[in-house]
Design an enzyme around this catalytic site. Structure first.
Site, PDB file in Angstrom:
ATOM      1  N   GLN A   1       6.338  -0.607   7.729  1.00  0.00           N
ATOM      2  CA  GLN A   1       6.741  -1.515   6.637  1.00  0.00           C
ATOM      3  C   GLN A   1       8.141  -2.061   6.937  1.00  0.00           C
ATOM      4  O   GLN A   1       8.462  -2.247   8.091  1.00  0.00           O
ATOM      5  CB  GLN A   1       6.693  -0.822   5.273  1.00  0.00           C
TER       6      GLN A   1
ATOM      7  N   GLY B   1       0.282  -1.970   9.917  1.00  0.00           N
ATOM      8  CA  GLY B   1      -0.622  -2.626  10.864  1.00  0.00           C
ATOM      9  C   GLY B   1       0.198  -3.217  11.974  1.00  0.00           C
ATOM     10  O   GLY B   1       1.061  -4.047  11.732  1.00  0.00           O
ATOM     11  N   HIS B   2      -0.013  -2.746  13.183  1.00  0.00           N
ATOM     12  CA  HIS B   2       0.738  -3.260  14.323  1.00  0.00           C
ATOM     13  C   HIS B   2      -0.242  -3.873  15.314  1.00  0.00           C
ATOM     14  O   HIS B   2      -1.221  -3.241  15.668  1.00  0.00           O
ATOM     15  CB  HIS B   2       1.471  -2.127  15.042  1.00  0.00           C
TER      16      HIS B   2
ATOM     17  N   ASP C   1       5.961  -6.403   8.947  1.00  0.00           N
ATOM     18  CA  ASP C   1       5.308  -7.399   9.804  1.00  0.00           C
ATOM     19  C   ASP C   1       6.296  -8.160  10.680  1.00  0.00           C
ATOM     20  O   ASP C   1       6.057  -9.314  11.032  1.00  0.00           O
ATOM     21  CB  ASP C   1       4.482  -8.402   8.969  1.00  0.00           C
TER      22      ASP C   1
ATOM     23  N   LYS D   1       7.338  -5.038  14.931  1.00  0.00           N
ATOM     24  CA  LYS D   1       7.863  -3.766  15.437  1.00  0.00           C
ATOM     25  C   LYS D   1       6.974  -3.172  16.528  1.00  0.00           C
ATOM     26  O   LYS D   1       7.469  -2.572  17.466  1.00  0.00           O
ATOM     27  CB  LYS D   1       7.958  -2.748  14.283  1.00  0.00           C
TER      28      LYS D   1
HETATM   29  P1  IMP Z   1       1.230  -0.025  -0.431  1.00  0.00           P
HETATM   30  O1  IMP Z   1       2.147   0.444   0.654  1.00  0.00           O
HETATM   31  O2  IMP Z   1      -0.198  -0.171  -0.002  1.00  0.00           O
HETATM   32  O3  IMP Z   1       1.374   0.800  -1.692  1.00  0.00           O
HETATM   33  O4  IMP Z   1       1.673  -1.527  -0.866  1.00  0.00           O
HETATM   34  C1  IMP Z   1       2.916  -1.782  -1.498  1.00  0.00           C
HETATM   35  C2  IMP Z   1       3.509  -3.099  -0.998  1.00  0.00           C
HETATM   36  O5  IMP Z   1       3.895  -2.949   0.369  1.00  0.00           O
HETATM   37  C3  IMP Z   1       2.550  -4.287  -1.013  1.00  0.00           C
HETATM   38  O6  IMP Z   1       3.279  -5.457  -1.275  1.00  0.00           O
HETATM   39  C4  IMP Z   1       2.018  -4.345   0.407  1.00  0.00           C
HETATM   40  O7  IMP Z   1       1.567  -5.631   0.750  1.00  0.00           O
HETATM   41  C5  IMP Z   1       3.263  -3.955   1.168  1.00  0.00           C
HETATM   42  N1  IMP Z   1       2.982  -3.342   2.472  1.00  0.00           N
HETATM   43  C6  IMP Z   1       2.536  -2.105   2.723  1.00  0.00           C
HETATM   44  N2  IMP Z   1       2.428  -1.891   4.051  1.00  0.00           N
HETATM   45  C7  IMP Z   1       2.829  -3.018   4.649  1.00  0.00           C
HETATM   46  C8  IMP Z   1       2.985  -3.395   6.026  1.00  0.00           C
HETATM   47  O8  IMP Z   1       2.749  -2.640   6.967  1.00  0.00           O
HETATM   48  N3  IMP Z   1       3.448  -4.666   6.238  1.00  0.00           N
HETATM   49  C9  IMP Z   1       3.785  -5.502   5.216  1.00  0.00           C
HETATM   50  N4  IMP Z   1       3.658  -5.176   3.938  1.00  0.00           N
HETATM   51  C10 IMP Z   1       3.197  -3.943   3.646  1.00  0.00           C
END
Ligand code: IMP
Length: 458
Positions: A247, A45-46, A18, A21
């Site tokens: 991420q 999510g962008h 977040d 990017k």
């Molecule tokens: P997962 O990727 O859904 O398995 O989540 C694992 C961890 O990564 C959790 O803490 C999510 O909130 C975090 N996470 C996954 N994708 C994002 C992203 O795009 N931005 C911020 N945090 C993320």
């Protein structure tokens, strides 16, 4: 448009995701002919703001908003075809033509409804058992990567062969339904409206999953590609490529705050493996970091502030920065900038330069704190330790700096920033050891300071 000798740039999140990017990928795409996603899935999510219009992307590379640019989904991405077509249709409604310029690797593992079911049922079981939850996005990312590593995943290329697909799907359902029902007690669990059409008595059903996959197969066929080969050919014909990380570094499965991480490698080196190019083609690595810190989900966060109490700096960051997740709508936790975390990030990515985003969110704060290290078991450490257990025991060590009252929104030249903002940025460079090459002062393309253009760096 910048013209230079052929160069490829990797954009990575230097914190917990977040960082903004999407805006930077879109901005850099002016100088690129191809944009590549190489890891993660629709957990990303962008938000892009172009001419004042907000667009949220989860799976389609952020370069898609510039017509003529080719977009690639590399083998390192776990692909939900359902989500992909949802996004394609939404973009088409907004007038963005993309099917002819979107290429999807045949080697991408598929995310199917049982992955999401496992993801949410596991988190629920952890909660019920009194364990700390990971706080996943519930999109099935972890279970899909598990199938990949266990060498049993259904991949995009399997969609071309219905019989082969059906056979593998039966095998996967046997295994996962057993885990769902017997181990996770899914029969008593409410999976909600998104998963309901695929499930009965806690089990995922073959027919709806298979039928939907075959519908998507037809639509996806024209986009299926040998992405590795296409990228290599494009590069050697003179195209500039942009590798778009999802991420952030501290969510990397190896280098992040394990186990509170996602299930892929988010670091720059994975741009090569996740797209199918040699590491020598990654010429410049841009680390994106907010001027403060945020995180969604569980896990340690040494510089976390109280962010729900009005009148506090954390509340200021949360509200002025609109710190709500694009994918899940959850509030993001907020805290001071962590230089020791950034040092870890600089090393594991080999950062060439930093882009500082959301500097304007700090406008109006009287003083700022900048973390330069931690006290851990009575010793000072200047770099983030490995893994959650050690990080939990860290106490942040801060320097205090004066804030600024002037607005930095939309400033496009470094010299025009308030003196204290410049001092703050210069201190970040010193602490992290990475030069700042860009500063973002608002969500629009134009609200950007460029000190050194990543496509012109030597
Ligand atoms: P997962 O990727 O859904 O398995 O989540 C694992 C961890 O990564 C959790 O803490 C999510 O909130 C975090 N996470 C996954 N994708 C994002 C992203 O795009 N931005 C911020 N945090 C993320």
């Amino acid at each position: 448009m910048i013209t230079a000798k052929t160069r490829n740039v990797v954009v990575v999140g230097a914190q917990w995701g977040d960082e903004g990017k999407g805006k930077l990928v879109d901005w850099l795409t002016e100088s690129a002919q191809g944009v590549v996603r190489f890891q993660g899935g629709h957990n990303a999510g962008h938000t892009l703001v172009i001419n004042g219009v907000r667009t949220a992307l989860h799976l389609v590379p952020s370069g898609i908003m510039r017509s003529g640019v080719k977009c690639y989904i590399g083998n390192g991405v776990v692909l939900s075809a359902a989500k992909l077509f949802e996004e394609i249709e939404a973009l088409e409604k907004a007038g963005v033509e993309l099917r002819s310029r979107l290429r999807v690797s045949e080697a991408c593992p598929l995310i199917l409804p049982f992955h999401a079911a496992l993801d949410v049922a596991r988190e629920a079981a952890r909660k019920k058992g009194g364990q700390a939850i990971i706080g996943t996005t519930g999109r099935g990312i972890g279970p899909a990567y598990e199938d990949k590593i266990a060498r049993r995943a259904l991949r995009v290329q399997d969609l071309k062969y219905p019989e082969r697909f059906a056979g593998k799907l039966h095998e996967l359902l046997d295994l996962h339904n057993h885990v769902l029902v017997t181990y996770l007690g899914s029969a008593a669990f409410d999976f909600g409206p998104t998963l309901a059409p695929y499930m009965a008595a806690g089990k995922v059903l073959f027919e709806p999953v298979f039928e939907e996959a075959m519908r998507h197969a037809k639509l996806l066929k024209p986009m299926m590609a040998d992405v590795s080969r296409e990228l290599n050919e494009a590069h050697f014909k003179g195209a500039n490529l942009l590798f778009e990380g999802a991420q952030g570094t501290l969510l990397d499965v190896d280098h992040g705050t394990y186990p509170y991480v996602t299930s892929s490698n988010c670091v720059a080196g994975n741009a090569a493996a996740g797209a199918g190019v040699g590491p020598g083609l990654l010429h410049y690595i841009l680390g994106i970091t907010k001027a403060y810190c945020t995180r969604v989900g569980g896990g340690p966060f040494p510089t976390e502030l109280q962010w729900e109490v009005p009148g506090t700096p954390g509340y200021h960051m949360s509200t002025v920065g609109f710190e709500t997740g694009v994918t899940t709508g959850r509030s993001r936790r907020c805290g001071w900038f962590d230089g020791a975390l950034l040092k870890r990030s600089a090393q594991v990515n080999g950062l060439s330069g930093l882009c500082i985003t959301k500097l304007d969110v700090l406008d109006g704060l009287k003083e700022l704190k900048l973390c330069t290290g931690y006290q851990l078991d009575g010793q000072l450490t200047e770099i983030l330790p490995m893994g959650a257990d050690d990080i939990e025991r860290c106490t942040a060590v801060y320097e205090t700096m004066a804030g600024w009252s002037e607005s930095t929104v939309g400033v496009t030249q470094f010299d025009k920033l308030p003196t204290n903002a410049r001092l703050y940025l210069q201190r970040i460079e010193q602490v992290t050891g990475v030069p700042i090459h860009m500063v973002s002062t608002g969500p629009d393309r134009e609200q950007t300071i460029v000190l050194r253009h990543p496509y012109l760096a030597d």
